[in-house]
Design a protein around this motif. Sequence first.
Motif, PDB file in Angstrom:
ATOM      1  N   UNK A  54      72.532  40.242  28.539  1.00 51.87           N
ATOM      2  CA  UNK A  54      72.672  40.834  27.214  1.00 51.87           C
ATOM      3  C   UNK A  54      72.463  39.787  26.119  1.00 51.87           C
ATOM      4  N   UNK A  55      73.039  38.603  26.286  1.00 53.23           N
ATOM      5  CA  UNK A  55      72.848  37.529  25.303  1.00 53.23           C
ATOM      6  C   UNK A  55      71.377  37.148  25.190  1.00 53.23           C
ATOM      7  N   UNK A  56      70.706  37.063  26.338  1.00 49.54           N
ATOM      8  CA  UNK A  56      69.286  36.700  26.329  1.00 49.54           C
ATOM      9  C   UNK A  56      68.433  37.792  25.684  1.00 49.54           C
ATOM     10  N   UNK A  57      68.728  39.053  25.977  1.00 48.10           N
ATOM     11  CA  UNK A  57      67.967  40.158  25.390  1.00 48.10           C
ATOM     12  C   UNK A  57      68.119  40.158  23.874  1.00 48.10           C
ATOM     13  N   UNK A  58      69.323  39.911  23.387  1.00 48.76           N
ATOM     14  CA  UNK A  58      69.550  39.870  21.942  1.00 48.76           C
ATOM     15  C   UNK A  58      68.787  38.702  21.319  1.00 48.76           C
ATOM     16  N   UNK A  59      68.821  37.539  21.969  1.00 46.48           N
ATOM     17  CA  UNK A  59      68.103  36.367  21.438  1.00 46.48           C
ATOM     18  C   UNK A  59      66.598  36.614  21.422  1.00 46.48           C
ATOM     19  N   UNK A  60      66.078  37.273  22.455  1.00 44.96           N
ATOM     20  CA  UNK A  60      64.641  37.574  22.485  1.00 44.96           C
ATOM     21  C   UNK A  60      64.270  38.554  21.377  1.00 44.96           C
ATOM     22  N   UNK A  61      65.080  39.584  21.185  1.00 48.93           N
ATOM     23  CA  UNK A  61      64.800  40.545  20.122  1.00 48.93           C
ATOM     24  C   UNK A  61      64.856  39.871  18.756  1.00 48.93           C
ATOM     25  N   UNK A  62      65.813  38.968  18.561  1.00 45.63           N
ATOM     26  CA  UNK A  62      65.916  38.246  17.289  1.00 45.63           C
ATOM     27  C   UNK A  62      64.731  37.319  17.059  1.00 45.63           C
ATOM     28  N   UNK A  63      64.129  36.834  18.145  1.00 48.35           N
ATOM     29  CA  UNK A  63      63.000  35.917  17.994  1.00 48.35           C
ATOM     30  C   UNK A  63      61.654  36.632  17.915  1.00 48.35           C
ATOM     31  N   UNK A  64      61.658  37.966  17.982  1.00 46.39           N
ATOM     32  CA  UNK A  64      60.417  38.721  17.814  1.00 46.39           C
ATOM     33  C   UNK A  64      59.783  39.225  19.084  1.00 46.39           C
ATOM     34  N   UNK A  65      60.439  39.069  20.212  1.00 46.99           N
ATOM     35  CA  UNK A  65      59.921  39.611  21.475  1.00 46.99           C
ATOM     36  C   UNK A  65      60.561  40.975  21.652  1.00 46.99           C
ATOM     37  N   UNK A  66      59.794  42.047  21.380  1.00 50.72           N
ATOM     38  CA  UNK A  66      60.353  43.393  21.369  1.00 50.72           C
ATOM     39  C   UNK A  66      60.021  44.204  22.606  1.00 50.72           C
ATOM     40  N   UNK A  67      58.978  43.854  23.314  1.00 54.22           N
ATOM     41  CA  UNK A  67      58.555  44.630  24.469  1.00 54.22           C
ATOM     42  C   UNK A  67      58.883  43.905  25.763  1.00 54.22           C
ATOM     43  N   UNK A  68      59.323  44.648  26.773  1.00 57.29           N
ATOM     44  CA  UNK A  68      59.624  44.002  28.057  1.00 57.29           C
ATOM     45  C   UNK A  68      58.412  43.304  28.664  1.00 57.29           C
ATOM     46  N   UNK A  69      57.217  43.815  28.369  1.00 53.91           N
ATOM     47  CA  UNK A  69      55.994  43.197  28.908  1.00 53.91           C
ATOM     48  C   UNK A  69      55.747  41.811  28.305  1.00 53.91           C
ATOM     49  N   UNK A  70      56.295  41.561  27.110  1.00 55.26           N
ATOM     50  CA  UNK A  70      56.144  40.253  26.472  1.00 55.26           C
ATOM     51  C   UNK A  70      57.125  39.240  27.047  1.00 55.26           C
ATOM     52  N   UNK A  71      58.176  39.728  27.709  1.00 54.77           N
ATOM     53  CA  UNK A  71      59.260  38.858  28.184  1.00 54.77           C
ATOM     54  C   UNK A  71      59.021  38.470  29.642  1.00 54.77           C
ATOM     55  N   UNK A  72      58.111  37.527  29.841  1.00 48.08           N
ATOM     56  CA  UNK A  72      57.916  37.010  31.191  1.00 48.08           C
ATOM     57  C   UNK A  72      59.058  36.061  31.522  1.00 48.08           C
ATOM     58  N   UNK A  73      59.183  35.703  32.771  1.00 50.86           N
ATOM     59  CA  UNK A  73      60.267  34.810  33.188  1.00 50.86           C
ATOM     60  C   UNK A  73      60.252  33.505  32.401  1.00 50.86           C
ATOM     61  N   UNK A  74      59.062  32.949  32.143  1.00 49.82           N
ATOM     62  CA  UNK A  74      58.960  31.691  31.410  1.00 49.82           C
ATOM     63  C   UNK A  74      59.491  31.850  29.985  1.00 49.82           C
ATOM     64  N   UNK A  75      59.179  32.991  29.362  1.00 53.61           N
ATOM     65  CA  UNK A  75      59.645  33.254  28.002  1.00 53.61           C
ATOM     66  C   UNK A  75      61.164  33.362  27.965  1.00 53.61           C
ATOM     67  N   UNK A  76      61.715  34.078  28.934  1.00 50.71           N
ATOM     68  CA  UNK A  76      63.171  34.257  28.984  1.00 50.71           C
ATOM     69  C   UNK A  76      63.856  32.927  29.245  1.00 50.71           C
ATOM     70  N   UNK A  77      63.308  32.138  30.148  1.00 44.15           N
ATOM     71  CA  UNK A  77      63.921  30.837  30.447  1.00 44.15           C
ATOM     72  C   UNK A  77      63.814  29.874  29.261  1.00 44.15           C
ATOM     73  N   UNK A  78      62.710  29.941  28.534  1.00 47.49           N
ATOM     74  CA  UNK A  78      62.574  29.119  27.330  1.00 47.49           C
ATOM     75  C   UNK A  78      63.582  29.508  26.261  1.00 47.49           C
ATOM     76  N   UNK A  79      63.829  30.802  26.133  1.00 43.52           N
ATOM     77  CA  UNK A  79      64.832  31.277  25.182  1.00 43.52           C
ATOM     78  C   UNK A  79      66.220  30.826  25.603  1.00 43.52           C
ATOM     79  N   UNK A  80      66.492  30.874  26.902  1.00 42.79           N
ATOM     80  CA  UNK A  80      67.797  30.423  27.405  1.00 42.79           C
ATOM     81  C   UNK A  80      68.016  28.955  27.070  1.00 42.79           C
ATOM     82  N   UNK A  81      66.988  28.157  27.240  1.00 44.37           N
ATOM     83  CA  UNK A  81      67.102  26.730  26.920  1.00 44.37           C
ATOM     84  C   UNK A  81      67.339  26.529  25.427  1.00 44.37           C
ATOM     85  N   UNK A  82      66.622  27.316  24.611  1.00 42.96           N
ATOM     86  CA  UNK A  82      66.731  27.179  23.166  1.00 42.96           C
ATOM     87  C   UNK A  82      68.127  27.542  22.653  1.00 42.96           C
TER      88      UNK A  82
END
Length: 104
Positions: A54-82
Amino acid sequence: MPAAALKPKPLPTQSTAQRSVLFDSPYEPVAKRPLPAGRPREWYVTHNRRLKAMRLAIALLDSGVYLPDQARNETIRGTAERIGMRPPSDTTCHMVRALMRYSR
């Protein structure tokens, strides 16, 4: 507050367990309560995985990643690091995409 105004702060040099939230937020953190005792271990693992997703999904939405297809594993892991989290597992990444799908 628009997503562009939320700029990540530089990563602290502390260990992962001591990192604070890196985004400026107008909200106060909720007081932590202990989890209920007596549940099977799998319940606690799933509960913590859902919170992380849930925390990661909120951070991705706040950063402009709105579609699940845009959220590849690398993108999610980069957001987690950030935001100062440990890298999520493949299962957690899958759960993040499921939450994003459900939020539309």
